[in-house]
Scaffold this active site. Structure first.
Site, PDB file in Angstrom:
ATOM      1  N   ARG A  30       0.836  -1.208   0.000  1.00  0.00           N
ATOM      2  CA  ARG A  30       0.000   0.000   0.000  1.00  0.00           C
ATOM      3  C   ARG A  30       0.869   1.254   0.000  1.00  0.00           C
ATOM      4  O   ARG A  30       1.890   1.303   0.682  1.00  0.00           O
ATOM      5  CB  ARG A  30      -0.947  -0.014   1.209  1.00  0.00           C
ATOM      6  CG  ARG A  30      -1.950  -1.145   1.118  1.00  0.00           C
ATOM      7  CD  ARG A  30      -3.073  -1.058   2.126  1.00  0.00           C
ATOM      8  NE  ARG A  30      -3.820  -2.310   2.122  1.00  0.00           N
ATOM      9  CZ  ARG A  30      -4.794  -2.601   1.239  1.00  0.00           C
ATOM     10  NH1 ARG A  30      -5.147  -1.717   0.321  1.00  0.00           N
ATOM     11  NH2 ARG A  30      -5.412  -3.771   1.283  1.00  0.00           N
ATOM     12  N   ASP A  31       0.423   2.236  -0.784  1.00  0.00           N
ATOM     13  CA  ASP A  31       1.133   3.513  -0.860  1.00  0.00           C
ATOM     14  C   ASP A  31       1.069   4.207   0.500  1.00  0.00           C
ATOM     15  O   ASP A  31       0.035   4.208   1.165  1.00  0.00           O
ATOM     16  CB  ASP A  31       0.498   4.397  -1.944  1.00  0.00           C
ATOM     17  CG  ASP A  31       1.408   5.543  -2.355  1.00  0.00           C
ATOM     18  OD1 ASP A  31       1.930   5.518  -3.486  1.00  0.00           O
ATOM     19  OD2 ASP A  31       1.602   6.472  -1.536  1.00  0.00           O
ATOM     20  N   ILE A  32       2.164   4.817   0.884  1.00  0.00           N
ATOM     21  CA  ILE A  32       2.236   5.457   2.208  1.00  0.00           C
ATOM     22  C   ILE A  32       1.388   6.733   2.259  1.00  0.00           C
ATOM     23  O   ILE A  32       0.965   7.155   3.337  1.00  0.00           O
ATOM     24  CB  ILE A  32       3.724   5.726   2.579  1.00  0.00           C
ATOM     25  CG1 ILE A  32       3.899   5.846   4.076  1.00  0.00           C
ATOM     26  CG2 ILE A  32       4.278   6.955   1.859  1.00  0.00           C
ATOM     27  CD1 ILE A  32       5.341   5.744   4.544  1.00  0.00           C
ATOM     28  N   ASN A  88       4.019   6.422 -13.798  1.00  0.00           N
ATOM     29  CA  ASN A  88       4.740   7.672 -14.039  1.00  0.00           C
ATOM     30  C   ASN A  88       6.160   7.307 -14.446  1.00  0.00           C
ATOM     31  O   ASN A  88       6.797   6.474 -13.803  1.00  0.00           O
ATOM     32  CB  ASN A  88       4.760   8.528 -12.770  1.00  0.00           C
ATOM     33  CG  ASN A  88       3.362   8.923 -12.319  1.00  0.00           C
ATOM     34  OD1 ASN A  88       2.490   9.181 -13.142  1.00  0.00           O
ATOM     35  ND2 ASN A  88       3.151   8.955 -11.016  1.00  0.00           N
ATOM     36  N   VAL A  97       9.869   8.147  -7.261  1.00  0.00           N
ATOM     37  CA  VAL A  97      10.706   7.007  -6.849  1.00  0.00           C
ATOM     38  C   VAL A  97      11.228   6.319  -8.112  1.00  0.00           C
ATOM     39  O   VAL A  97      10.439   5.783  -8.908  1.00  0.00           O
ATOM     40  CB  VAL A  97       9.905   6.012  -5.979  1.00  0.00           C
ATOM     41  CG1 VAL A  97      10.767   4.807  -5.629  1.00  0.00           C
ATOM     42  CG2 VAL A  97       9.408   6.691  -4.708  1.00  0.00           C
ATOM     43  N   HIS A 101       7.120   1.230 -11.116  1.00  0.00           N
ATOM     44  CA  HIS A 101       5.974   0.766 -10.330  1.00  0.00           C
ATOM     45  C   HIS A 101       4.692   1.152 -11.021  1.00  0.00           C
ATOM     46  O   HIS A 101       4.616   2.155 -11.731  1.00  0.00           O
ATOM     47  CB  HIS A 101       6.005   1.315  -8.897  1.00  0.00           C
ATOM     48  CG  HIS A 101       6.197   2.804  -8.807  1.00  0.00           C
ATOM     49  ND1 HIS A 101       7.429   3.398  -8.988  1.00  0.00           N
ATOM     50  CD2 HIS A 101       5.327   3.801  -8.579  1.00  0.00           C
ATOM     51  CE1 HIS A 101       7.285   4.704  -8.867  1.00  0.00           C
ATOM     52  NE2 HIS A 101       6.020   4.986  -8.634  1.00  0.00           N
ATOM     53  N   HIS A 103       0.782   2.074 -10.236  1.00  0.00           N
ATOM     54  CA  HIS A 103      -0.184   2.469  -9.208  1.00  0.00           C
ATOM     55  C   HIS A 103      -1.542   1.858  -9.547  1.00  0.00           C
ATOM     56  O   HIS A 103      -2.012   1.982 -10.682  1.00  0.00           O
ATOM     57  CB  HIS A 103      -0.387   3.990  -9.184  1.00  0.00           C
ATOM     58  CG  HIS A 103       0.799   4.810  -8.808  1.00  0.00           C
ATOM     59  ND1 HIS A 103       0.920   5.452  -7.599  1.00  0.00           N
ATOM     60  CD2 HIS A 103       1.928   5.124  -9.493  1.00  0.00           C
ATOM     61  CE1 HIS A 103       2.049   6.125  -7.551  1.00  0.00           C
ATOM     62  NE2 HIS A 103       2.685   5.951  -8.691  1.00  0.00           N
TER      63      HIS A 103
HETATM   64  P1  5GP Z   1       5.739   8.112  -8.290  1.00  0.00           P
HETATM   65  O1  5GP Z   1       5.434   9.580  -8.213  1.00  0.00           O
HETATM   66  O2  5GP Z   1       7.221   7.845  -8.292  1.00  0.00           O
HETATM   67  O3  5GP Z   1       5.006   7.435  -9.413  1.00  0.00           O
HETATM   68  O4  5GP Z   1       5.098   7.491  -6.985  1.00  0.00           O
HETATM   69  C1  5GP Z   1       5.830   7.125  -5.872  1.00  0.00           C
HETATM   70  C2  5GP Z   1       4.837   6.720  -4.814  1.00  0.00           C
HETATM   71  O5  5GP Z   1       5.524   6.066  -3.772  1.00  0.00           O
HETATM   72  C3  5GP Z   1       4.081   7.905  -4.165  1.00  0.00           C
HETATM   73  O6  5GP Z   1       2.689   7.719  -4.355  1.00  0.00           O
HETATM   74  C4  5GP Z   1       4.499   7.840  -2.708  1.00  0.00           C
HETATM   75  O7  5GP Z   1       3.451   8.169  -1.827  1.00  0.00           O
HETATM   76  C5  5GP Z   1       4.951   6.403  -2.551  1.00  0.00           C
HETATM   77  N1  5GP Z   1       6.000   6.217  -1.547  1.00  0.00           N
HETATM   78  C6  5GP Z   1       7.135   6.963  -1.401  1.00  0.00           C
HETATM   79  N2  5GP Z   1       7.867   6.490  -0.397  1.00  0.00           N
HETATM   80  C7  5GP Z   1       7.186   5.419   0.111  1.00  0.00           C
HETATM   81  C8  5GP Z   1       7.456   4.505   1.179  1.00  0.00           C
HETATM   82  O8  5GP Z   1       8.471   4.584   1.877  1.00  0.00           O
HETATM   83  N3  5GP Z   1       6.529   3.528   1.392  1.00  0.00           N
HETATM   84  C9  5GP Z   1       5.398   3.420   0.642  1.00  0.00           C
HETATM   85  N4  5GP Z   1       4.556   2.434   0.952  1.00  0.00           N
HETATM   86  N5  5GP Z   1       5.113   4.254  -0.373  1.00  0.00           N
HETATM   87  C10 5GP Z   1       6.004   5.241  -0.630  1.00  0.00           C
END
Ligand code: 5GP
Ligand code: ZN
Length: 115
Positions: A30-32, A88, A97, A101, A103
């Site tokens: 799950r997303d944080i 993304n 990140v 990944h 979503h």
């Molecule tokens: P991006 O913008 O790279 O597509 O999404 C990265 C996602 O990773 C974001 O929605 C963010 O909330 C999530 N995220 C970042 N750090 C962590 C973490 O330490 N744990 C979890 N579970 N999600 C994270």
């Protein structure tokens, strides 16, 4: 694995994650900072930076990630109402990140625009 990569560290168990699925090639947690009641990240165990780093041998993996997202949507009870799958890729794509990944977002009516 990349020591500096937060998702590699979650996969390695060095940082806690709320896992909902794992197999030999991917994990889902799950997303944080969830943007909806269901917000799950599907992450390959291999450190692949983003879509631009994918190679032909990843083709089936990407397909299985999408099908696993569908199965998780069903498990979460959001399949009937609908959901969004987002990847993304790169800074202008909103990637924060740098580990590929997918979503899975759902549980409420999302806006119709994508950017
Ligand atoms: P991006 O913008 O790279 O597509 O999404 C990265 C996602 O990773 C974001 O929605 C963010 O909330 C999530 N995220 C970042 N750090 C962590 C973490 O330490 N744990 C979890 N579970 N999600 C994270
Ligand atoms: Zn990584």
């Amino acid at each position: 694995m990349s020591e500096s990569c937060i998702f590699c560290r979650i996969i390695a168990g060095e940082i806690p994650g709320d896992f909902v699925y794992e197999d030999g090639e991917m994990v889902a947690f799950r997303d944080i900072h969830p943007v909806a009641s269901t917000h799950i990240l599907l992450v390959p165990r291999e450190h692949i930076g983003n879509v631009q780093s994918l190679r032909p041998e990843h083709e089936a993996l990407v397909g299985r990630m999408v099908l696993r997202a569908r199965a998780l949507a069903e498990q979460e009870g959001i399949a009937e109402g609908g959901y969004r799958l987002v990847v993304n890729s790169g800074p202008d794509g909103g990637q924060v990140v740098p580990h590929l990944h997918l979503h899975l977002v759902g549980g409420r009516r999302l806006s119709e625009d994508i950017g």
